[in-house]
Design an enzyme around this catalytic site. Structure first.
Site, PDB file in Angstrom:
ATOM      1  N   HIS A  38      89.610  36.943 -58.237  1.00  0.00           N
ATOM      2  CA  HIS A  38      88.944  36.453 -59.214  1.00  0.00           C
ATOM      3  C   HIS A  38      89.950  35.938 -60.389  1.00  0.00           C
ATOM      4  O   HIS A  38      91.024  36.179 -60.265  1.00  0.00           O
ATOM      5  CB  HIS A  38      88.081  37.368 -59.902  1.00  0.00           C
ATOM      6  N   HIS A  41      92.974  38.259 -60.946  1.00  0.00           N
ATOM      7  CA  HIS A  41      94.154  38.143 -60.273  1.00  0.00           C
ATOM      8  C   HIS A  41      94.794  36.859 -60.393  1.00  0.00           C
ATOM      9  O   HIS A  41      96.174  36.685 -60.137  1.00  0.00           O
ATOM     10  CB  HIS A  41      93.454  38.191 -58.666  1.00  0.00           C
ATOM     11  N   ASP A 154      93.425  47.795 -64.657  1.00  0.00           N
ATOM     12  CA  ASP A 154      93.560  49.364 -64.385  1.00  0.00           C
ATOM     13  C   ASP A 154      94.676  49.808 -64.832  1.00  0.00           C
ATOM     14  O   ASP A 154      95.811  50.042 -64.209  1.00  0.00           O
ATOM     15  CB  ASP A 154      93.719  49.178 -62.523  1.00  0.00           C
TER      16      ASP A 154
HETATM   17  O1  PAF Z   1      94.636  47.000 -58.087  1.00  0.00           O
HETATM   18  C1  PAF Z   1      94.421  46.699 -56.777  1.00  0.00           C
HETATM   19  O2  PAF Z   1      93.965  45.998 -56.258  1.00  0.00           O
HETATM   20  C2  PAF Z   1      94.969  47.835 -55.784  1.00  0.00           C
HETATM   21  O3  PAF Z   1      94.811  49.183 -56.108  1.00  0.00           O
HETATM   22  C3  PAF Z   1      96.441  47.626 -55.208  1.00  0.00           C
HETATM   23  C4  PAF Z   1      97.404  47.642 -56.647  1.00  0.00           C
HETATM   24  C5  PAF Z   1      96.532  46.182 -54.640  1.00  0.00           C
HETATM   25  C6  PAF Z   1      96.887  48.581 -54.321  1.00  0.00           C
HETATM   26  O4  PAF Z   1      95.947  48.623 -53.083  1.00  0.00           O
END
Ligand code: PAF
Length: 284
Positions: A38, A41, A154
């Protein structure tokens, strides 16, 4: 129309592609993802393409970071759509390994980040950060990028990864990128796709609750009172459970009872079967 994105599925192929770039003296950015991409990202991709010569996105739904009752089986997957979107945004290579490439038969080694990885998300999702730290360590060693990009959505994950990279002397710059929100304030997340219409309408309440805590702190109100009021507000707005609301030191993530300077407010709460997380900076 953008070209089809070059995709590799083995560490050997990934390293071969990177080696040719390195021979040309090019810098490399890594954007690790679990797919279901999305705008959050895409903001990481944009930062990488703007600041490095070549960008690799990884797509791997990492089973080690899902608990036994979590959503591994239903986690949204659509590699073709993700690859097309990444190609349009100038990504140079997609690394999408299969499970047995990432964790070959007999693989047992794990990376634990105790302390900062045990609180908040770590307390509610045992094993989660060990799963994240293990896969991110592997991705960084597999590709040895100059920079790797992670979202502040996150926030604790970002702090855990920074700690881990420092502790393990992994030669990469970890770049945190701001949260991307929907117009009503909901932080973008692949898991928002689980929300039904009623839940989606309530979901913005999490950001609103964090903003209310921030406002009360700025006005000088006690942190515990602000958190209690925000928790009640969430439950009144349709949230079914609040895992935590906390005001923390932005680096150590230690809980703060009073704020002087910068702090981060973090929260996790459930709407039915969907767990949402969000966070907000506050400066006093
Ligand atoms: O944030 C995420 O999408 C995941 O935790 C990651 C960093 C790709 C690790 O799998």
């Amino acid at each position: 129309m953008a070209n089809k994105l070059a995709t590799v599925r083995t560490v050997a192929d990934l390293r071969r592609a990177i080696a040719t770039w390195r021979e040309e003296g090019l810098s490399v950015g890594l954007v690790p993802t679990m797919g279901a991409l999305h705008d959050g990202h895409f903001s990481l991709v944009e930062k990488s393409t703007a600041t490095t010569d070549r960008t690799i996105t990884t797509l791997f739904v990492n089973p080690k970071q899902f608990g036994p009752t979590e959503d591994l089986d239903v986690y949204p997957r659509n590699e073709d759509a993700d690859a097309a979107a990444l190609a349009e945004r100038g990504v140079d290579l997609l690394f999408a390994p299969a499970l047995d490439e990432m964790y070959p038969e007999g693989s047992v080694t794990a990376v634990a980040v105790p302390g900062i990885g045990d609180v908040l998300e770590g307390a509610h999702r045992p094993g989660f950060f060990t799963g994240v730290a293990t896969v991110v360590t592997k991705l960084l060693i597999q590709s040895l990028p100059d920079k790797a990009f992670f979202g502040e959505k996150d926030f604790q994950q970002l702090a855990v990864i920074k700690r881990m990279v420092l502790d393990l002397d992994i030669p990469v710059e970890i770049i945190g990128c701001p949260i991307v929100r929907e117009s009503d304030g909901l932080a973008m997340s692949s898991r928002n796709a689980y929300l039904n219409a009623e839940e989606r309408a309530s979901a913005t309440g999490l950001h609103a609750a964090l903003a209310d805590i921030a406002a009360q702190i700025i006005e000088g109100g006690p942190v515990t009172d602000a958190i209690r009021a925000a928790k009640n507000q969430l439950l009144n707005r349709g949230f079914t459970k609040v895992d935590y609301l906390a005001v923390c030191d932005p680096e150590s993530l230690e809980a703060l009872n009073s704020v002087s300077g910068g702090a981060r407010i973090l929260g996790a709460a459930w709407l039915g079967k969907t767990r949402l997380i969000d966070n907000l900076a506050v400066e006093k």
